[in-house]
Scaffold this motif. Structure first.
Motif, mmCIF file in Angstrom:
data_model
loop_
_atom_site.group_PDB
_atom_site.id
_atom_site.type_symbol
_atom_site.label_atom_id
_atom_site.label_comp_id
_atom_site.label_asym_id
_atom_site.label_seq_id
_atom_site.Cartn_x
_atom_site.Cartn_y
_atom_site.Cartn_z
ATOM 1 N N GLY E 199 59.497 51.496 8.411
ATOM 2 C CA GLY E 199 60.490 52.550 8.228
ATOM 3 C C GLY E 199 59.930 53.843 7.674
ATOM 4 O O GLY E 199 60.653 54.666 7.114
ATOM 5 N N ILE E 200 58.642 54.028 7.804
ATOM 6 C CA ILE E 200 58.009 55.304 7.460
ATOM 7 C C ILE E 200 57.036 55.641 8.572
ATOM 8 O O ILE E 200 56.597 54.761 9.315
ATOM 9 C CB ILE E 200 57.245 55.255 6.119
ATOM 10 N N PRO E 201 56.687 56.924 8.694
ATOM 11 C CA PRO E 201 55.722 57.285 9.738
ATOM 12 C C PRO E 201 54.354 56.653 9.463
ATOM 13 O O PRO E 201 53.767 56.877 8.416
ATOM 14 C CB PRO E 201 55.651 58.821 9.639
ATOM 15 N N VAL E 202 53.906 55.834 10.401
ATOM 16 C CA VAL E 202 52.548 55.295 10.370
ATOM 17 C C VAL E 202 51.835 55.940 11.550
ATOM 18 O O VAL E 202 52.223 55.745 12.704
ATOM 19 C CB VAL E 202 52.554 53.760 10.476
ATOM 20 N N ILE E 203 50.830 56.724 11.246
ATOM 21 C CA ILE E 203 50.318 57.677 12.222
ATOM 22 C C ILE E 203 48.965 57.263 12.756
ATOM 23 O O ILE E 203 48.019 57.044 11.997
ATOM 24 C CB ILE E 203 50.229 59.085 11.596
ATOM 25 N N ASP E 204 48.883 57.175 14.054
ATOM 26 C CA ASP E 204 47.630 56.899 14.746
ATOM 27 C C ASP E 204 47.048 58.217 15.231
ATOM 28 O O ASP E 204 47.733 59.036 15.865
ATOM 29 C CB ASP E 204 47.917 55.983 15.940
ATOM 30 N N GLY E 205 45.786 58.422 14.957
ATOM 31 C CA GLY E 205 45.156 59.681 15.300
ATOM 32 C C GLY E 205 44.951 59.893 16.789
ATOM 33 O O GLY E 205 44.878 61.039 17.246
ATOM 34 N N VAL E 206 44.844 58.798 17.552
ATOM 35 C CA VAL E 206 44.598 58.970 18.990
ATOM 36 C C VAL E 206 45.794 59.664 19.631
ATOM 37 O O VAL E 206 45.655 60.694 20.313
ATOM 38 C CB VAL E 206 44.324 57.604 19.666
ATOM 39 N N GLY E 207 46.970 59.106 19.387
ATOM 40 C CA GLY E 207 48.168 59.748 19.918
ATOM 41 C C GLY E 207 48.316 61.161 19.373
ATOM 42 O O GLY E 207 48.638 62.106 20.109
ATOM 43 N N ALA E 208 48.072 61.310 18.083
ATOM 44 C CA ALA E 208 48.211 62.632 17.464
ATOM 45 C C ALA E 208 47.292 63.646 18.127
ATOM 46 O O ALA E 208 47.688 64.780 18.404
ATOM 47 C CB ALA E 208 47.912 62.520 15.958
ATOM 48 N N ALA E 209 46.059 63.234 18.390
ATOM 49 C CA ALA E 209 45.092 64.170 18.968
ATOM 50 C C ALA E 209 45.451 64.525 20.406
ATOM 51 O O ALA E 209 45.283 65.670 20.837
ATOM 52 C CB ALA E 209 43.686 63.573 18.897
ATOM 53 N N VAL E 210 45.949 63.527 21.151
ATOM 54 C CA VAL E 210 46.390 63.835 22.517
ATOM 55 C C VAL E 210 47.474 64.914 22.470
ATOM 56 O O VAL E 210 47.456 65.887 23.246
ATOM 57 C CB VAL E 210 46.906 62.552 23.211
ATOM 58 N N LYS E 211 48.394 64.772 21.529
ATOM 59 C CA LYS E 211 49.473 65.752 21.426
ATOM 60 C C LYS E 211 48.963 67.118 20.970
ATOM 61 O O LYS E 211 49.450 68.163 21.430
ATOM 62 C CB LYS E 211 50.536 65.234 20.444
ATOM 63 N N MET E 212 47.973 67.117 20.095
ATOM 64 C CA MET E 212 47.399 68.397 19.669
ATOM 65 C C MET E 212 46.720 69.109 20.829
ATOM 66 O O MET E 212 46.837 70.320 20.989
ATOM 67 C CB MET E 212 46.374 68.178 18.541
#
Lengths: 245, 245, 245, 245, 245, 245
Positions: E199-212
């Motif tokens: 129930g909190i944001p658990v952030i994966d960098g791969v997805g994050a970087a694709v979006k960046m």
């Protein structure tokens, strides 16, 4: 490197500690280096706070002046608070190195983070301020105090030494540090054995500072006299301080 | 607030400057406050570097001890380097405030960023170190030196005062600062007129520190004796420092 | 110092808390100081987060405008988040001081490091951001929350007061701090007794801010109107905010 | 990514600027993204200081509440000071991104250091504070103000646009920066042409923030409701703020 | 946005992990985005220290050069240490984003502070250094290591996944963080489920970087070629590195 | 100190520069120290950016491995960006010191602030990052680039040397620094003459690093193998990197 004479100044008046420090300095000095271990004739028997540091600073400056007259190659201030460091640099023509800065600098060369083990809790703030001044806050993982006074290191009972060892072992296990800095000139004789036993660099500032001075001398570098570390402006000092210039 | 006696310590031995400082203190003191403006009997006539500070610190501590014996309500250290501040806090039971910290603290209450105008360039490093220690690096937009010694402020010729004024005007125009901190106790008498003329807060630390001490006294707050500012440990001092305890 | 009128603004709408705050302010005010304790007529009954702060800021600004019209000598923003501080400084001609900044500033004058004790955990981030903004991150050893809402301090049951006391005792023992900052205007009445009982400075920001305003007024210093704290640019405000100018 | 509706909130009441911002947002929005460009019905026509920000924050929160009721996928706060950002995050269930943070974040991905070009000098302090809060102080080489008010960007004369261009050219030449961040929502339509002409990334925060919101939505990430950004505690708001909850 | 091809570079030679990463990238990629998941043909099978990073950097650069020849729209470096990031930016004409920076950036948009959960304790120093470099030290509340090697994430036994989950639950409870950053590319497939469960944001960098990268491409922004990220100077490379240019 | 063999690694493939560096190292080495000046057989002829550094790092590691096999007492990385420093420390059992860190450390011992003079402007960012990593941001007053490539120092024409000298003179006059750090291994032979001519410490990192290694060896201190600088985990390297272990 030609002959190098390093004046190692114990800022307190304890002769036993001066000897401990002098021996630690000699043990690591290069072949061509002579160690002059001195302490002020007057002042405070141990340094455990800002007041003690302020009093001891006068003795440090007195000794730096003497050392300059004797033509020493460099000065070491052998108290972990580096008392009077910048004032001494103004007064000296040769390099001046404090044992706290020397130990911290070298610690960053052998580990990504280090822990500090010192004597009384009230001295921790001094170490914290030095970490900030020198730029090593991010390199220090933790500070610990054994909660015994400085002179317990010289009382021959070994309790302080025992506690230093215990604290180093604990710091290695818990802090995530790769090295330990010993936070008192009186611990100078413990570094080598602890380095062996613990299998990590346990760094004594006295030896570190001797090596830093040797390094500067060997490179022909000395305290900059251009700008804010220039010799003190010539003024009439009066009273107990009069002989300082 | 009952009767409040504030000991304003000029750390140098200049009687003229002690008078300037004392007058500045009295000008802003509250009705119930008595100002004791003192300076050490011995030491250094002006403070322009770390060596001078180290020497002056002894005089500061001597005066703090005297003030404590006299039962003063608080102490002001009236030199912009705040020499001996933490040592004095250990020694004192009443509050101790330095003029640099006082001026900087108040400056952050009236402007988002301030400039400092001081005397000799070699003292700038002292101000820089204080900004770092106190946490105000981001609040200081620029530091300036008029390149005249401290005592030029007391030579009656007005050149130093003229240069301070010029520098303040320039700082207001160029630094993007909303306030100016005067970086020398000897400039204490200039603040009010410059505040008027320039139309921005020009802050003198002597007045600021008097007000900080009055504030602490009025709130019943004094230097914490729990932890690292506790009284110096009881040890036998020897030599010139012996009377300090 | 001539007559000084300080407007102490409780940014929330709780009359009980406004009274607590007003009494705390009067208890420490100098003889010549009159305290006007006010709160907005509309807004939020307690402030425990950024949203509450944003809403309360309008009330703060409304009161500052009123105070300016009444010609008060200075303003205190009596909520530990210092909501609307810089906006209030733009709007005011007199000095404006927040209780968080005032308490933190004074804490650094009596101890090398302090702890903060506040109400709900969600407000800790506000204190953290203020420590960063004001430059006191290195001076704060730890932050604690009693995990009770602000208004528990006004419910007459004393549980919140009990928890504050417990937390202060624990902070003294464990944090290595020399002083404690109370992180809520509603704790203003606890500071003196806790200072006595714990034997360390326990600092309430309301009293501290009153003294800071008195100090600035006494020194003839006010918010700089040169640069980024100048009066808001003259523009047509519409809606609920229209009366703000 | 399914359908994404981004509410782009212009915190001031200028319809012209809302249109500029909305167009800039639509120009970069992904195929599946709908842009709702809104501004408060009441408030301040432009934002050039802390007071303006405080007033505008209410309008931002009002719009966020409306957007939440409409079930938007995310919110953009389209003023370079990111007014009300953390309060809006508390209020929102969807992601909220400010244009200053968005532009700064992206700038660090395409250059080692960036410059900021903004409107009035008095807003520089807001940008400085954001750099500190967001952690980008070391990534910003310089800040510049064209010394024209925000609404000059909407007066149809082009002088402001001309000055922005001049300042960007100068920043590229002198600052040692690899990218420029445009410091006002009203400059959103200039970024692409300047990026082309100058041959370096000139970053508009409106587009950047739209992309950040799309990114968060696409990743299924939203404002954390665990801890200090949880919904505001439920309390009776009164007065003009009552409809905010 | 026209067709966007993102090269996702797994810097180690593990094909299983390359697949995990590629799938995670595709799961979040926009409709118009094609993911090319690649890894070097030669190098190191997992990256758990500075030496591994140095070796892997060559493979990253080799892939960036290949990607540039293929005309990809952007590059992702899918190892949490962001190895070779600035070198890759010099080499590339398209944007380059590391997964550590991407995850950290996004974490600051959804929480005031985040925790990091990574693999072996020896990699923590790499994350610490990145936090400092990127400016997010104040935004990171704590770093944790599950004390299992990277490839345990690919051994099919699930112990590593179990430990990551346990550590995330503990971090949520104890750190006071609103979000968690997963500190290894091999954890990319865990983020969505953990976000749901915790129930909190658990952030994966791969997805994050694709979006960046998608964001930068969508905005027409690419790595600045003005200044220090300009293409490497043209020099004769010899040996194994010769094909790199 | 028994016999000490220091491997001085020029990370680029320029034999002329390797000789310059080797001679500078021998000039300052202690009597008992032997200097092995080496450079990689393959790689990049000069290092002026992150890409060059990444390529050169492989050569550094290859040499460190060779040196370790030969049983050298310590390693110096003789490029001002300290490429591969932490990777080399993992690989080595003996101490490893970079010339940038060594020069910066020593500069802080002889001056309160220093300036850096380097080659191309694009390398300034590398120095900036090192200052941040090592903790010396506050000790560096200014960075300057002569805007000539590294190999201009080896072209026999003297223009680069002339420009270094000019820049040092200007830095002394304008920066308020007490010392200058030469920002390129190829400037190693200029330090002594410039120190003489300018009358301030002009510090070459090659000599400084030799002295730091001698110091560590003399103290019996080596890279900590406890924690994050432990030997690289044993894994199958493939390709050009295979011989590295």
């Amino acid at each position: 490197m030609s002959r190098c004479v390093i004046q190692v100044i114990n800022p307190n008046t304890s002769l036993a500690m001066t000897e401990t420090i002098g021996e630690a300095a000699r043990r690591v000095a290069s072949a061509g280096t002579e160690i002059l271990a001195v302490c002020p004739s007057q002042g405070v028997p141990s340094i455990e706070g800002h007041f003690d540091e302020a009093v001891a600073t006068l003795g440090v400056l007195e000794q730096v002046r003497l050392g300059r007259e004797q033509g020493v190659s460099g000065h070491v201030i052998a108290c972990f608070g580096d008392p009077g460091l910048l004032a001494a640099r103004e007064l000296a023509s040769a390099p001046v190195v404090g044992i706290a800065e020397a130990a911290m600098h070298l610690a960053t060369l052998v580990a990504t983070r280090f822990s500090i083990v010192t004597t009384l809790p009230r001295t921790l703030i001094i170490a914290r301020h030095l970490l900030q001044r020198y730029g090593f806050e991010h390199h220090c993982a933790a500070l610990h105090a054994i909660d015994l006074p400085v002179l317990a290191l010289e009382d021959g009972q070994g309790l302080a030494q025992h506690k230093v060892r215990e604290m180093c072992i604990q710091a290695k296990r818990l802090d995530g540090s790769g090295a330990i800095v010993l936070g008192c000139g009186g611990m100078a004789d413990l570094a080598q054995a602890l380095t062996q036993e613990l299998g990590i660099p346990v760094i004594d500032g006295v030896g570190a500072a001797v090596k830093m001075v040797e390094s500067l001398v060997g490179l022909g570098l000395s305290t900059s006299k251009h700008g804010d570390l220039d010799y003190p402006l010539d003024k009439p000092l009066t009273g107990a301080c009069a002989p300082l210039r």
